[in-house]
Scaffold this active site. Structure first.
Site, PDB file in Angstrom:
ATOM      1  N   ARG A 186       0.852  -1.187   0.000  1.00  0.00           N
ATOM      2  CA  ARG A 186       0.000   0.000   0.000  1.00  0.00           C
ATOM      3  C   ARG A 186       0.886   1.234   0.000  1.00  0.00           C
ATOM      4  NH1 ARG A 186      -4.370  -1.537  -1.892  1.00  0.00           N
ATOM      5  NH2 ARG A 186      -5.286   0.476  -1.363  1.00  0.00           N
ATOM      6  N   HIS A 222      13.156  -2.541  -2.036  1.00  0.00           N
ATOM      7  CA  HIS A 222      12.563  -2.585  -3.361  1.00  0.00           C
ATOM      8  C   HIS A 222      13.401  -3.490  -4.265  1.00  0.00           C
ATOM      9  CE1 HIS A 222      10.127  -1.160  -6.670  1.00  0.00           C
ATOM     10  NE2 HIS A 222      11.232  -1.049  -7.373  1.00  0.00           N
ATOM     11  N   THR A 233      10.002   8.259   1.695  1.00  0.00           N
ATOM     12  CA  THR A 233       9.484   9.624   1.631  1.00  0.00           C
ATOM     13  C   THR A 233       8.134   9.533   0.916  1.00  0.00           C
ATOM     14  OG1 THR A 233      10.609  10.008  -0.459  1.00  0.00           O
ATOM     15  CG2 THR A 233      11.767  10.723   1.535  1.00  0.00           C
ATOM     16  N   LEU A 275       6.819   7.629  -4.142  1.00  0.00           N
ATOM     17  CA  LEU A 275       6.965   6.164  -4.178  1.00  0.00           C
ATOM     18  C   LEU A 275       8.354   5.709  -4.645  1.00  0.00           C
ATOM     19  CD1 LEU A 275       5.401   3.409  -3.954  1.00  0.00           C
ATOM     20  CD2 LEU A 275       5.033   3.608  -6.417  1.00  0.00           C
ATOM     21  N   ASP A 276       8.962   4.842  -3.858  1.00  0.00           N
ATOM     22  CA  ASP A 276      10.255   4.217  -4.207  1.00  0.00           C
ATOM     23  C   ASP A 276      11.344   5.232  -4.563  1.00  0.00           C
ATOM     24  OD1 ASP A 276       9.055   1.722  -3.839  1.00  0.00           O
ATOM     25  OD2 ASP A 276       8.510   1.530  -5.947  1.00  0.00           O
TER      26      ASP A 276
HETATM   27  C1  GRF Z   1      10.225  -8.129  -1.987  1.00  0.00           C
HETATM   28  O1  GRF Z   1      10.709  -8.433  -3.260  1.00  0.00           O
HETATM   29  C2  GRF Z   1      10.344  -6.664  -1.704  1.00  0.00           C
HETATM   30  O2  GRF Z   1      11.436  -6.066  -2.325  1.00  0.00           O
HETATM   31  C3  GRF Z   1       9.071  -6.094  -2.279  1.00  0.00           C
HETATM   32  O3  GRF Z   1       8.104  -7.083  -1.988  1.00  0.00           O
HETATM   33  C4  GRF Z   1       8.728  -8.358  -1.897  1.00  0.00           C
HETATM   34  C5  GRF Z   1       8.334  -8.937  -0.574  1.00  0.00           C
HETATM   35  O4  GRF Z   1       8.771 -10.256  -0.426  1.00  0.00           O
HETATM   36  N1  GRF Z   1       8.793  -4.799  -1.742  1.00  0.00           N
HETATM   37  P1  GRF Z   1       8.557 -11.048   0.942  1.00  0.00           P
HETATM   38  O5  GRF Z   1       7.092 -10.922   1.305  1.00  0.00           O
HETATM   39  O6  GRF Z   1       9.442 -10.406   1.967  1.00  0.00           O
HETATM   40  O7  GRF Z   1       8.942 -12.447   0.638  1.00  0.00           O
END
Ligand code: GRF
Length: 216
Positions: free
Chosen positions: A97, A115, A147, A150-151
């Site tokens: 979210r 990410h 922040t 996003l990303d």
């Molecule tokens: C990961 O690849 C993370 O970078 C992204 O969502 C995924 C979550 O994976 N934001 P998990 O639920 O920790 O296995």
């Protein structure tokens, strides 16, 4: 599981499988890691990560975005649960979210995200597919402070991996995940040890600004 009262209190927000959560729980179980997961929050009641948390004896909370009429109301409910847990650091680990500006501002400098790409490349979804489509020769994972964009928050640490000729989105995702499980606990331990700070959009490690143009 709970260490001493002066360890860093982690609240982890998830939406799914929770393999990063699991890696952090494992790290917290080691003596030198001065952090404790005090709560796991999910916006999805069936997220497997909730089970992982419960298996480790960590309190879990569900704040389902579908129960609210607006993002502002969802954010307010989330803030209430987070503040009640009095975290030193909020960890977004596959939390799907987007948080509103007010909540992000409230947590600024004590909320981070992971990410699955080498940001600023490929913010948003489907990062592995995009990297392969572009013919990129490297890919990886990024931990950054959150922040309101996003990303796009200040980068703390990245881990790079080469893209191999026969890579598919699936095996690339698997290797990126393995990177994530290494770098997220490392960054959290820096924060827990008081080595990591965000000051006016600049990340400091041991008092020195991290060079975001060439994160390693
Ligand atoms: C990961 O690849 C993370 O970078 C992204 O969502 C995924 C979550 O994976 N934001 P998990 O639920 O920790 O296995």
């Amino acid at each position: 599981m709970i260490k001493t009262s002066n360890t860093c209190r982690l609240v982890i927000s998830i939406s799914g499988n929770g393999t990063n959560l699991q890696a952090i729980i494992k790290a917290c179980a080691t003596k030198k890691f001065l952090a404790t997961v005090v709560g796991v929050i999910s916006n999805k009641s069936h997220a497997y990560g909730l089970q992982r948390a419960q298996n480790a004896g960590i309190p879990t909370y569900v704040v389902d975005h579908r129960d609210f009429n607006s993002r502002t109301e969802f954010d307010a409910a989330l803030k209430e649960v987070i503040d009640e847990l009095n975290p030193s650091l909020v960890i977004l680990a596959g939390f799907m979210r987007i948080l509103g500006g007010e909540l992000v501002e409230h947590l600024l400098g004590r909320i981070m995200n992971i990410h699955p790409s080498l940001l600023p490349n490929y913010p948003g979804l489907n990062t592995h597919i995009q990297a392969l489509k572009d013919g990129a020769n490297e890919h990886g994972a990024t931990v950054h402070f959150v922040t309101s964009k996003l990303d796009s928050g200040p980068i703390i640490l990245q881990k790079r991996i080469p893209i191999e000729t026969n890579d598919t989105p699936q095996n690339l995702a698997k290797r990126v995940h393995q990177c994530e499980h290494k770098i997220y606990p490392r960054v959290i331990s820096w924060f827990a040890d008081g080595r990591l700070k965000l000051l006016k959009d600049v990340v400091y490690l041991d008092g020195n600004p991290i060079d975001n143009r060439h994160p390693s």
